[in-house]
Design a protein around this motif. Structure first.
Motif, PDB file in Angstrom:
ATOM      1  N   VAL A   1       0.858  -1.196   0.000  1.00  0.00           N
ATOM      2  CA  VAL A   1       0.000   0.000   0.000  1.00  0.00           C
ATOM      3  C   VAL A   1       0.891   1.241   0.000  1.00  0.00           C
ATOM      4  N   LEU A   2       0.649   2.114  -0.984  1.00  0.00           N
ATOM      5  CA  LEU A   2       1.472   3.317  -1.075  1.00  0.00           C
ATOM      6  C   LEU A   2       0.730   4.510  -0.468  1.00  0.00           C
ATOM      7  N   VAL A   3       1.330   5.094   0.556  1.00  0.00           N
ATOM      8  CA  VAL A   3       0.802   6.322   1.187  1.00  0.00           C
ATOM      9  C   VAL A   3       1.962   7.311   1.281  1.00  0.00           C
ATOM     10  N   GLN A   4       1.642   8.556   1.593  1.00  0.00           N
ATOM     11  CA  GLN A   4       2.717   9.541   1.781  1.00  0.00           C
ATOM     12  C   GLN A   4       3.196   9.486   3.229  1.00  0.00           C
ATOM     13  N   PRO A   5       4.495   9.436   3.441  1.00  0.00           N
ATOM     14  CA  PRO A   5       4.984   9.461   4.824  1.00  0.00           C
ATOM     15  C   PRO A   5       4.751  10.833   5.450  1.00  0.00           C
ATOM     16  N   GLY A   6       4.430  10.849   6.723  1.00  0.00           N
ATOM     17  CA  GLY A   6       4.199  12.114   7.414  1.00  0.00           C
ATOM     18  C   GLY A   6       5.411  13.041   7.354  1.00  0.00           C
ATOM     19  N   HIS A   7       6.622  12.455   7.335  1.00  0.00           N
ATOM     20  CA  HIS A   7       7.804  13.329   7.366  1.00  0.00           C
ATOM     21  C   HIS A   7       7.955  14.141   6.079  1.00  0.00           C
ATOM     22  N   PHE A   8       7.302  13.715   4.967  1.00  0.00           N
ATOM     23  CA  PHE A   8       7.311  14.551   3.750  1.00  0.00           C
ATOM     24  C   PHE A   8       6.703  15.920   4.044  1.00  0.00           C
ATOM     25  N   PHE A   9       5.764  15.933   4.977  1.00  0.00           N
ATOM     26  CA  PHE A   9       5.026  17.172   5.274  1.00  0.00           C
ATOM     27  C   PHE A   9       5.510  17.804   6.577  1.00  0.00           C
ATOM     28  N   ASP A  10       6.558  17.225   7.145  1.00  0.00           N
ATOM     29  CA  ASP A  10       7.117  17.760   8.394  1.00  0.00           C
ATOM     30  C   ASP A  10       6.215  17.586   9.602  1.00  0.00           C
ATOM     31  N   PHE A  11       5.478  16.480   9.659  1.00  0.00           N
ATOM     32  CA  PHE A  11       4.787  16.152  10.908  1.00  0.00           C
ATOM     33  C   PHE A  11       5.863  15.883  11.952  1.00  0.00           C
ATOM     34  N   GLU A  12       5.581  16.290  13.174  1.00  0.00           N
ATOM     35  CA  GLU A  12       6.651  16.193  14.166  1.00  0.00           C
ATOM     36  C   GLU A  12       6.887  14.783  14.652  1.00  0.00           C
ATOM     37  N   THR A  13       5.805  13.977  14.696  1.00  0.00           N
ATOM     38  CA  THR A  13       6.002  12.622  15.190  1.00  0.00           C
ATOM     39  C   THR A  13       5.950  11.652  14.016  1.00  0.00           C
ATOM     40  N   GLU A  14       6.433  10.440  14.269  1.00  0.00           N
ATOM     41  CA  GLU A  14       6.559   9.481  13.179  1.00  0.00           C
ATOM     42  C   GLU A  14       5.268   8.753  12.863  1.00  0.00           C
ATOM     43  N   GLY A  15       4.241   8.919  13.704  1.00  0.00           N
ATOM     44  CA  GLY A  15       3.053   8.084  13.557  1.00  0.00           C
ATOM     45  C   GLY A  15       2.121   8.466  12.421  1.00  0.00           C
ATOM     46  N   PHE A  16       2.436   9.552  11.673  1.00  0.00           N
ATOM     47  CA  PHE A  16       1.500  10.021  10.644  1.00  0.00           C
ATOM     48  C   PHE A  16       1.804   9.461   9.254  1.00  0.00           C
ATOM     49  N   VAL A  17       0.723   9.125   8.534  1.00  0.00           N
ATOM     50  CA  VAL A  17       0.844   8.939   7.091  1.00  0.00           C
ATOM     51  C   VAL A  17      -0.298   9.734   6.460  1.00  0.00           C
ATOM     52  N   VAL A  18      -0.175  10.012   5.169  1.00  0.00           N
ATOM     53  CA  VAL A  18      -1.177  10.847   4.496  1.00  0.00           C
ATOM     54  C   VAL A  18      -1.716  10.103   3.277  1.00  0.00           C
ATOM     55  N   VAL A  19      -3.040  10.139   3.133  1.00  0.00           N
ATOM     56  CA  VAL A  19      -3.662   9.503   1.957  1.00  0.00           C
ATOM     57  C   VAL A  19      -4.446  10.558   1.179  1.00  0.00           C
ATOM     58  N   SER A  20      -4.631  10.294  -0.112  1.00  0.00           N
ATOM     59  CA  SER A  20      -5.391  11.204  -0.956  1.00  0.00           C
ATOM     60  C   SER A  20      -6.869  10.849  -0.884  1.00  0.00           C
ATOM     61  N   LEU A  21      -7.693  11.871  -0.697  1.00  0.00           N
ATOM     62  CA  LEU A  21      -9.143  11.638  -0.657  1.00  0.00           C
ATOM     63  C   LEU A  21      -9.714  11.479  -2.067  1.00  0.00           C
ATOM     64  N   LEU A  22      -8.880  11.648  -3.086  1.00  0.00           N
ATOM     65  CA  LEU A  22      -9.329  11.339  -4.447  1.00  0.00           C
ATOM     66  C   LEU A  22      -9.234   9.836  -4.715  1.00  0.00           C
ATOM     67  N   SER A  23      -8.660   9.077  -3.773  1.00  0.00           N
ATOM     68  CA  SER A  23      -8.585   7.618  -3.933  1.00  0.00           C
ATOM     69  C   SER A  23      -9.992   7.057  -4.051  1.00  0.00           C
ATOM     70  N   ARG A  24     -10.113   5.950  -4.797  1.00  0.00           N
ATOM     71  CA  ARG A  24     -11.438   5.338  -4.957  1.00  0.00           C
ATOM     72  C   ARG A  24     -11.877   4.725  -3.624  1.00  0.00           C
ATOM     73  N   PRO A  25     -13.169   4.858  -3.292  1.00  0.00           N
ATOM     74  CA  PRO A  25     -13.651   4.327  -2.008  1.00  0.00           C
ATOM     75  C   PRO A  25     -13.381   2.827  -1.850  1.00  0.00           C
ATOM     76  N   ASP A  26     -13.502   2.052  -2.954  1.00  0.00           N
ATOM     77  CA  ASP A  26     -13.262   0.602  -2.814  1.00  0.00           C
ATOM     78  C   ASP A  26     -11.800   0.330  -2.486  1.00  0.00           C
ATOM     79  N   GLU A  27     -10.901   1.120  -3.062  1.00  0.00           N
ATOM     80  CA  GLU A  27      -9.476   0.929  -2.755  1.00  0.00           C
ATOM     81  C   GLU A  27      -9.177   1.370  -1.323  1.00  0.00           C
ATOM     82  N   ALA A  28      -9.856   2.432  -0.919  1.00  0.00           N
ATOM     83  CA  ALA A  28      -9.671   2.905   0.458  1.00  0.00           C
ATOM     84  C   ALA A  28     -10.114   1.816   1.435  1.00  0.00           C
ATOM     85  N   ARG A  29     -11.233   1.172   1.106  1.00  0.00           N
ATOM     86  CA  ARG A  29     -11.771   0.120   1.979  1.00  0.00           C
ATOM     87  C   ARG A  29     -10.771  -1.034   2.085  1.00  0.00           C
TER      88      ARG A  29
END
Ligand SMILES: Cc1ncc(COP(=O)(O)O)c(C=O)c1O
Length: 395
Positions: A346-374
């Motif tokens: 599963v490919l997501v954006q790492p939080g550190h790309f966006f400078d989140f301070e802690t390591e626990g974040f990842v970022v997903v696109s809301l343009l993703s298809r709902p079935d793929e999100a599921r």
């Protein structure tokens, strides 16, 4: 031989290398990072979009540094529909919002000057700053206060070389609009310290939370320059057409001077093609319908993540935009995005790309298809479980 405006190393990062390895091995990738609206299966009015490009006026070359007035009037009408007054005489057309940033930097900064940008936020700032010899310093947004500005830290970052405060409204990827109280504070701070406010509002119309009350920089009164940036890439879901803009607000005299200098910058580039300028009013007229389709996708996908996550990983509240931050516990096992790709495909954006301070974040696109999100949601949750059967390339 080369300037330091480009990075010392252009080597791909660890995630990009892992993705390439996975693709070489012929393994599937469930990609939740797609924010390209032309590639996520949305029904767009294709015939009308193309038809707008056939305006015969585009056969003549009539350069106007600020951009064709008809297109600037359409931009002003777009902002009027949001409930704000934008003066076409203070609008400058650019090839993209990114180029608008570059013109703002050229207008305000000498090499070595500084601008302040929110953290976490959009990762392009450093690159855009470096390309114009501008240093980008971060100021914190506070997750515990719905991403309000850390005012003490913001003020501590101001130096004699600071020229502007950048804002992303709503922010990518936290999905938070600039709070009304923060606008009042920023207007006063900018006026007192002689700084410009630069607000990136490409996602402004994508309000996802009923209760959110967005305030645009167009409605902010300050004794300082207030630049509002946006563009067709998000407003009309047409990134391929390459047209952005900025609106210059603030006290009359300062605006006049800024516009004269921006016109001088614009005259050196004249970046927007004639067919695009003549098509822009029609695309902006189609845009509300297009945005409705995009918003429907964002809402559906958001509902999937909000409904499924909630054990170890939770979807952070989001007010607007195309991104969603997922927050899991910090683990000693390293970047969750890398583990997700290698262990679950599963490919997501790492939080550190966006400078989140802690390591626990990842970022997903809301343009993703709902079935793929599921499909992905359970896999994402699994990566944080202590007992997860982590196996590189296994899915
Ligand atoms: C916050 C933000 N601003 C600007 C842009 C780029 O816009 P443009 O395509 O007009 O350069 C993006 C693209 O993702 C973005 O997320």
């Amino acid at each position: 031989m080369f300037s330091q405006r480009t990075p010392a190393s252009l080597a791909p990062n660890e995630l990009t290398r892992a993705l390439a390895a996975r693709r070489r091995a012929g393994l599937p990738v469930l990609d939740l990072t797609v924010t390209n609206p032309t590639r996520c299966g949305l029904a767009l009015p294709e015939a009308e979009i193309l038809e707008a490009l056939t305006d015969a006026r585009a056969l003549r070359y009539e350069p106007e540094p600020q951009g064709w007035l008809g297109a600037r009037e359409a931009v002003a009408m777009h902002h009027a529909a949001q409930g704000y007054c934008a003066d076409p005489g203070r609008v400058f057309l650019t090839a993209s919002t990114s180029e608008a940033y570059s013109w703002v930097f050229k207008l305000l900064c000498d090499a070595g000057d500084e601008v302040l940008a929110p953290r976490p936020s959009y990762p392009l700032f450093e690159c855009l700053g470096a390309l114009d010899g501008v240093e980008v310093r971060g100021y914190r947004l506070l997750p515990e206060l719905d991403w309000a500005i850390d005012r003490a830290e913001l003020e501590a970052q101001i130096t004699p070389r600071t020229r502007a405060i950048l804002l992303v409204n709503p922010n990518n990827p936290t999905g938070s609009y600039v709070h009304e109280e923060d606008w009042l504070y920023l207007a006063e701070l900018a006026s007192q310290r002689g700084l410009a406010l630069v607000s990136d509002e490409v996602f402004f119309d994508y309000r996802l939370a009923e209760g959110a009350q967005p305030v645009s920089a167009l409605g902010v009164e300050a004794d300082a320059l207030v630049m509002t940036l946006s563009g067709l890439s998000k407003v009309a879901a047409l990134p391929q057409m390459k047209m952005g803009w900025m609106h210059v607000g603030g006290p009359e005299g300062l605006v006049r001077e800024a516009c004269a200098r921006l016109e001088w910058i614009a005259d050196a580039y004249l970046p927007v093609s004639a067919p695009v300028q003549y098509a822009a009013p029609r695309w902006l007229a189609l845009a509300p319908r297009v945005r409705e389709a995009v918003l429907e996708r964002c809402r559906e996908t958001l509902a999937v993540f909000q409904g499924i996550m909630g054990g170890t990983v939770r979807a952070r509240p989001v007010e607007g935009g195309w991104s969603l931050a997922l927050e899991g516990p910090r683990t000693a096992a390293g970047d969750p995005a890398l583990r997700l790709l290698e262990g679950r495909g599963v490919l997501v954006q790492p939080g550190h790309f966006f400078d989140f301070e802690t390591e626990g974040f990842v970022v997903v696109s809301l343009l993703s298809r709902p079935d793929e999100a599921r499909e992905a949601a359970g896999l994402i949750e699994g990566i944080w479980q202590p007992s997860s059967d982590f196996s590189p390339f296994g899915r």
